[in-house]
Design a protein around this motif. Sequence first.
Motif, mmCIF file in Angstrom:
data_model
loop_
_atom_site.group_PDB
_atom_site.id
_atom_site.type_symbol
_atom_site.label_atom_id
_atom_site.label_comp_id
_atom_site.label_asym_id
_atom_site.label_seq_id
_atom_site.Cartn_x
_atom_site.Cartn_y
_atom_site.Cartn_z
ATOM 1 N N ILE A 122 10.242 31.049 -14.028
ATOM 2 C CA ILE A 122 8.782 31.118 -13.983
ATOM 3 C C ILE A 122 8.362 30.343 -12.739
ATOM 4 N N VAL A 123 7.518 30.959 -11.924
ATOM 5 C CA VAL A 123 6.986 30.308 -10.729
ATOM 6 C C VAL A 123 5.479 30.265 -10.892
ATOM 7 N N GLU A 124 4.913 29.051 -10.833
ATOM 8 C CA GLU A 124 3.469 28.940 -11.016
ATOM 9 C C GLU A 124 2.833 28.166 -9.886
ATOM 10 N N GLY A 125 1.661 28.638 -9.492
ATOM 11 C CA GLY A 125 0.914 27.928 -8.471
ATOM 12 C C GLY A 125 -0.119 28.802 -7.806
ATOM 13 N N CYS A 126 -0.961 28.147 -7.049
ATOM 14 C CA CYS A 126 -2.032 28.877 -6.362
ATOM 15 C C CYS A 126 -1.614 29.296 -4.957
ATOM 16 N N TYR A 127 -0.377 29.054 -4.574
ATOM 17 C CA TYR A 127 0.080 29.376 -3.219
ATOM 18 C C TYR A 127 0.876 30.679 -3.168
ATOM 19 N N ILE A 128 0.524 31.612 -4.017
ATOM 20 C CA ILE A 128 1.128 32.945 -4.007
ATOM 21 C C ILE A 128 0.137 33.849 -3.268
ATOM 22 N N PRO A 129 0.525 34.431 -2.144
ATOM 23 C CA PRO A 129 -0.440 35.224 -1.368
ATOM 24 C C PRO A 129 -0.844 36.506 -2.100
ATOM 25 N N GLU A 130 -2.016 37.003 -1.749
ATOM 26 C CA GLU A 130 -2.548 38.214 -2.383
ATOM 27 C C GLU A 130 -1.602 39.396 -2.221
ATOM 28 N N ASP A 131 -0.963 39.511 -1.081
ATOM 29 C CA ASP A 131 -0.106 40.665 -0.794
ATOM 30 C C ASP A 131 1.375 40.367 -1.044
ATOM 31 N N TRP A 132 1.654 39.513 -2.012
ATOM 32 C CA TRP A 132 3.024 39.067 -2.288
ATOM 33 C C TRP A 132 3.989 40.222 -2.499
ATOM 34 N N ARG A 133 3.514 41.323 -3.089
ATOM 35 C CA ARG A 133 4.397 42.461 -3.403
ATOM 36 C C ARG A 133 5.062 43.041 -2.150
ATOM 37 N N GLU A 134 4.394 42.945 -1.019
ATOM 38 C CA GLU A 134 4.913 43.513 0.225
ATOM 39 C C GLU A 134 6.214 42.848 0.671
ATOM 40 N N ASP A 135 6.510 41.677 0.134
ATOM 41 C CA ASP A 135 7.705 40.938 0.541
ATOM 42 C C ASP A 135 8.950 41.297 -0.266
ATOM 43 N N TYR A 157 10.857 26.555 -15.052
ATOM 44 C CA TYR A 157 9.778 26.921 -14.144
ATOM 45 C C TYR A 157 9.748 26.046 -12.915
ATOM 46 N N LEU A 158 9.254 26.646 -11.849
ATOM 47 C CA LEU A 158 9.068 25.970 -10.585
ATOM 48 C C LEU A 158 7.569 25.849 -10.353
ATOM 49 N N SER A 159 7.105 24.629 -10.218
ATOM 50 C CA SER A 159 5.720 24.382 -9.848
ATOM 51 C C SER A 159 5.662 24.347 -8.326
ATOM 52 N N ILE A 160 4.900 25.255 -7.743
ATOM 53 C CA ILE A 160 4.773 25.262 -6.285
ATOM 54 C C ILE A 160 4.115 23.965 -5.823
ATOM 55 N N ASP A 161 3.275 23.367 -6.670
ATOM 56 C CA ASP A 161 2.682 22.068 -6.324
ATOM 57 C C ASP A 161 3.758 20.992 -6.159
ATOM 58 N N HIS A 162 4.793 21.021 -6.980
ATOM 59 C CA HIS A 162 5.875 20.036 -6.845
ATOM 60 C C HIS A 162 6.603 20.227 -5.518
ATOM 61 N N LEU A 163 6.872 21.479 -5.175
ATOM 62 C CA LEU A 163 7.509 21.771 -3.892
ATOM 63 C C LEU A 163 6.618 21.281 -2.753
ATOM 64 N N ILE A 197 8.796 35.455 -13.578
ATOM 65 C CA ILE A 197 7.383 35.516 -13.963
ATOM 66 C C ILE A 197 6.600 34.714 -12.932
ATOM 67 N N LEU A 198 5.613 35.351 -12.306
ATOM 68 C CA LEU A 198 4.725 34.655 -11.381
ATOM 69 C C LEU A 198 3.403 34.404 -12.097
ATOM 70 N N ILE A 199 2.949 33.169 -12.080
ATOM 71 C CA ILE A 199 1.666 32.808 -12.687
ATOM 72 C C ILE A 199 0.782 32.252 -11.581
ATOM 73 N N ALA A 200 -0.269 32.996 -11.281
ATOM 74 C CA ALA A 200 -1.193 32.610 -10.224
ATOM 75 C C ALA A 200 -2.569 32.342 -10.831
ATOM 76 N N GLY A 201 -3.465 31.894 -9.989
ATOM 77 C CA GLY A 201 -4.833 31.649 -10.425
ATOM 78 C C GLY A 201 -5.421 30.484 -9.670
ATOM 79 N N ALA A 202 -6.716 30.342 -9.804
ATOM 80 C CA ALA A 202 -7.421 29.243 -9.145
ATOM 81 C C ALA A 202 -7.043 27.918 -9.796
ATOM 82 N N SER A 203 -7.408 26.859 -9.143
ATOM 83 C CA SER A 203 -7.210 25.527 -9.693
ATOM 84 C C SER A 203 -7.897 25.420 -11.049
#
Length: 170
Positions: free
Chosen positions: A77-90, A28-34, A3-9
């Motif tokens: 679950i991966v959450e954070g604002c550092y998921i690029p708009e075109d993530w699906r392409e990867d 879950y993995l907080s991209i902020d923690h990374l 599960i990817l959870i994105a959004g603004a701050s």
Amino acid sequence: MVILIAGASHTGKTVLAQKMLEKYKYPYLSIDHLKMGLIRSEQTDLTAEDDDKLTDYLWPIVREIIKTAIENGQNLIVEGCYIPEDWREDFTENYLKKIKYYCLIMSEKYIEENFAQIKKYANIIERRINDDYCTKELLIEENKHNLMMCRKYGYNCILIDEQYNIDVEI
């Protein structure tokens, strides 16, 4: 399932991830923690304010964590604002079948009417040392951008318009 959870701050990504952890027992993995681990360990010269550069730096690592979880049949679950708009392409279709994406978006009306509450609950999970950067105007701009992005790519968005009550069923 990943599960990817994105959004603004300040949209509640971490709160939703925590709720899902408690409900479904998915870690879950907080991209902020990374991000902070890499910055504090001096593995990068980037700072917490380098948002655009951080997405380019962090996403390849997060992307491969996601692939590894899927290959191992693990839920994450991966959450954070550092998921690029075109993530699906990867990801190939085999990976995409096992990824659900949600973007939390606050309407301009919601931000206008609830800005004090948004700021009040900014520390409900994370302890923000300095939250001065977060202005009503910035939140409106970021959330409008994310709504346009979700429409452009056909992504799932959870619109917070009347009241803040978010739950995701998997």
